[in-house]
Design a protein around this motif. Structure first.
Motif, PDB file in Angstrom:
ATOM      1  N   UNK A   8     -31.766  80.080  86.276  1.00 43.86           N
ATOM      2  CA  UNK A   8     -31.050  81.354  86.294  1.00 43.86           C
ATOM      3  C   UNK A   8     -30.098  81.550  85.106  1.00 43.86           C
ATOM      4  N   UNK A   9     -29.324  80.533  84.782  1.00 43.05           N
ATOM      5  CA  UNK A   9     -28.354  80.679  83.696  1.00 43.05           C
ATOM      6  C   UNK A   9     -29.049  80.903  82.355  1.00 43.05           C
ATOM      7  N   UNK A  10     -30.069  80.097  82.065  1.00 44.43           N
ATOM      8  CA  UNK A  10     -30.787  80.258  80.797  1.00 44.43           C
ATOM      9  C   UNK A  10     -31.540  81.583  80.753  1.00 44.43           C
ATOM     10  N   UNK A  11     -32.104  81.999  81.876  1.00 44.44           N
ATOM     11  CA  UNK A  11     -32.816  83.279  81.908  1.00 44.44           C
ATOM     12  C   UNK A  11     -31.851  84.420  81.599  1.00 44.44           C
ATOM     13  N   UNK A  12     -30.673  84.404  82.198  1.00 38.38           N
ATOM     14  CA  UNK A  12     -29.700  85.466  81.937  1.00 38.38           C
ATOM     15  C   UNK A  12     -29.232  85.443  80.485  1.00 38.38           C
ATOM     16  N   UNK A  13     -28.985  84.267  79.941  1.00 30.36           N
ATOM     17  CA  UNK A  13     -28.573  84.180  78.532  1.00 30.36           C
ATOM     18  C   UNK A  13     -29.660  84.743  77.624  1.00 30.36           C
ATOM     19  N   UNK A  14     -30.915  84.368  77.897  1.00 29.91           N
ATOM     20  CA  UNK A  14     -32.035  84.867  77.099  1.00 29.91           C
ATOM     21  C   UNK A  14     -32.183  86.377  77.262  1.00 29.91           C
ATOM     22  N   UNK A  15     -32.008  86.854  78.472  1.00 26.32           N
ATOM     23  CA  UNK A  15     -32.103  88.288  78.749  1.00 26.32           C
ATOM     24  C   UNK A  15     -31.046  89.057  77.969  1.00 26.32           C
TER      25      UNK A  15
ATOM     26  N   UNK B 118     -31.631  91.878  75.105  1.00 26.08           N
ATOM     27  CA  UNK B 118     -31.092  93.227  75.263  1.00 26.08           C
ATOM     28  C   UNK B 118     -30.328  93.617  74.005  1.00 26.08           C
ATOM     29  N   UNK B 119     -29.468  92.742  73.541  1.00 30.60           N
ATOM     30  CA  UNK B 119     -28.674  93.020  72.346  1.00 30.60           C
ATOM     31  C   UNK B 119     -29.550  93.088  71.099  1.00 30.60           C
ATOM     32  N   UNK B 120     -30.590  92.244  71.035  1.00 27.20           N
ATOM     33  CA  UNK B 120     -31.500  92.251  69.878  1.00 27.20           C
ATOM     34  C   UNK B 120     -32.242  93.580  69.765  1.00 27.20           C
ATOM     35  N   UNK B 121     -32.450  94.256  70.884  1.00 30.68           N
ATOM     36  CA  UNK B 121     -33.114  95.571  70.882  1.00 30.68           C
ATOM     37  C   UNK B 121     -32.133  96.698  70.561  1.00 30.68           C
ATOM     38  N   UNK B 122     -30.882  96.341  70.283  1.00 31.48           N
ATOM     39  CA  UNK B 122     -29.892  97.342  69.931  1.00 31.48           C
ATOM     40  C   UNK B 122     -29.298  98.074  71.117  1.00 31.48           C
TER      41      UNK B 122
ATOM     42  N   UNK C  23     -41.887 100.058  77.431  1.00 29.25           N
ATOM     43  CA  UNK C  23     -42.258  99.050  76.443  1.00 29.25           C
ATOM     44  C   UNK C  23     -41.118  98.108  76.118  1.00 29.25           C
ATOM     45  N   UNK C  24     -39.938  98.663  75.964  1.00 28.60           N
ATOM     46  CA  UNK C  24     -38.771  97.828  75.639  1.00 28.60           C
ATOM     47  C   UNK C  24     -38.453  96.863  76.774  1.00 28.60           C
ATOM     48  N   UNK C  25     -38.472  97.354  78.006  1.00 26.81           N
ATOM     49  CA  UNK C  25     -38.180  96.475  79.139  1.00 26.81           C
ATOM     50  C   UNK C  25     -39.223  95.376  79.278  1.00 26.81           C
ATOM     51  N   UNK C  26     -40.474  95.718  79.073  1.00 32.76           N
ATOM     52  CA  UNK C  26     -41.524  94.695  79.145  1.00 32.76           C
ATOM     53  C   UNK C  26     -41.292  93.621  78.079  1.00 32.76           C
ATOM     54  N   UNK C  27     -40.996  94.048  76.851  1.00 26.88           N
ATOM     55  CA  UNK C  27     -40.765  93.090  75.764  1.00 26.88           C
ATOM     56  C   UNK C  27     -39.536  92.221  76.052  1.00 26.88           C
ATOM     57  N   UNK C  28     -38.483  92.830  76.510  1.00 32.31           N
ATOM     58  CA  UNK C  28     -37.251  92.089  76.816  1.00 32.31           C
ATOM     59  C   UNK C  28     -37.510  91.078  77.923  1.00 32.31           C
ATOM     60  N   UNK C  29     -38.119  91.539  78.999  1.00 36.14           N
ATOM     61  CA  UNK C  29     -38.383  90.658  80.147  1.00 36.14           C
ATOM     62  C   UNK C  29     -39.312  89.509  79.770  1.00 36.14           C
ATOM     63  N   UNK C  30     -40.329  89.798  78.982  1.00 38.14           N
ATOM     64  CA  UNK C  30     -41.271  88.757  78.567  1.00 38.14           C
ATOM     65  C   UNK C  30     -40.586  87.679  77.738  1.00 38.14           C
ATOM     66  N   UNK C  31     -39.765  88.101  76.780  1.00 38.38           N
ATOM     67  CA  UNK C  31     -39.070  87.134  75.939  1.00 38.38           C
ATOM     68  C   UNK C  31     -38.030  86.344  76.713  1.00 38.38           C
ATOM     69  N   UNK C  32     -37.427  86.959  77.717  1.00 39.82           N
ATOM     70  CA  UNK C  32     -36.404  86.268  78.501  1.00 39.82           C
ATOM     71  C   UNK C  32     -36.990  85.247  79.461  1.00 39.82           C
ATOM     72  N   UNK C  33     -38.237  85.442  79.877  1.00 45.81           N
ATOM     73  CA  UNK C  33     -38.801  84.604  80.932  1.00 45.81           C
ATOM     74  C   UNK C  33     -39.891  83.639  80.480  1.00 45.81           C
ATOM     75  N   UNK C  34     -40.491  83.900  79.346  1.00 43.60           N
ATOM     76  CA  UNK C  34     -41.613  83.070  78.883  1.00 43.60           C
ATOM     77  C   UNK C  34     -41.140  82.008  77.887  1.00 43.60           C
ATOM     78  N   UNK C  35     -41.787  80.836  77.926  1.00 43.32           N
ATOM     79  CA  UNK C  35     -41.391  79.773  76.980  1.00 43.32           C
ATOM     80  C   UNK C  35     -41.742  80.111  75.548  1.00 43.32           C
TER      81      UNK C  35
END
Length: 156
Positions: A38-45, A49-53, A144-156
């Protein structure tokens, strides 16, 4: 083509294209299994989010809130984010969509210790509030943005 049909088609396409890691998509809620705790997922998320501006407006740690009043709750952490360029076109069509915006994502851990990321499908929100054709581009961009964000936050 009626907007409601178009929105349903977009939702089906998004669900179909997606997301080998998708666990469930019911009533507009998309939930994806995370490869991280959970902690790493939230940090990645939050990083994505910030990387997408996008702006992070709030962070709500429900587990910490529960603990503060002597209750136990598995990790349950909410982030609220967005930007006016994305959300305003929807609200120009139907101001009631403001109840569902800005965007939110929830990182939570189930009874088996598996971490999940859940968020509202923008096409579902548009349909819920009767958002019209002029906001189609904004809905597509959010999806599209949410899919990209979620994928990067959850996938290795």
């Amino acid at each position: 083509m009626k907007l409601s049909v178009l929105i349903k088609i977009l939702a089906v396409i998004a669900a179909t294209c997606s997301w080998e890691t998708q666990a469930m998509a019911a009533d507009g809620l998309i939930t994806i299994k995370s490869s991280f705790g959970p902690e790493d997922t939230m940090k990645r998320l939050e990083t994505e989010v910030k990387a997408k501006g996008l702006t992070v407006f709030a962070h709500v740690d429900h587990a910490a809130g529960a603990s503060a009043v002597g209750l136990n709750l598995r990790p349950t952490d909410l982030i609220i984010f967005g930007n006016a360029n994305g959300g305003t076109p929807l609200m120009q069509q139907a101001q009631t969509v403001g109840i569902d915006l800005p965007l939110k994502a929830l990182v939570w851990q189930d009874e088996q210790g598996v971490t999940w990321l859940s968020y509202n499908d923008p096409a579902y929100l548009a349909g819920r509030h009767g958002v019209g054709e002029p906001a189609k581009a904004a809905v597509t961009a959010m999806t599209g943005a949410l899919h990209a964000i979620a994928s990067k936050a959850t996938a290795p």
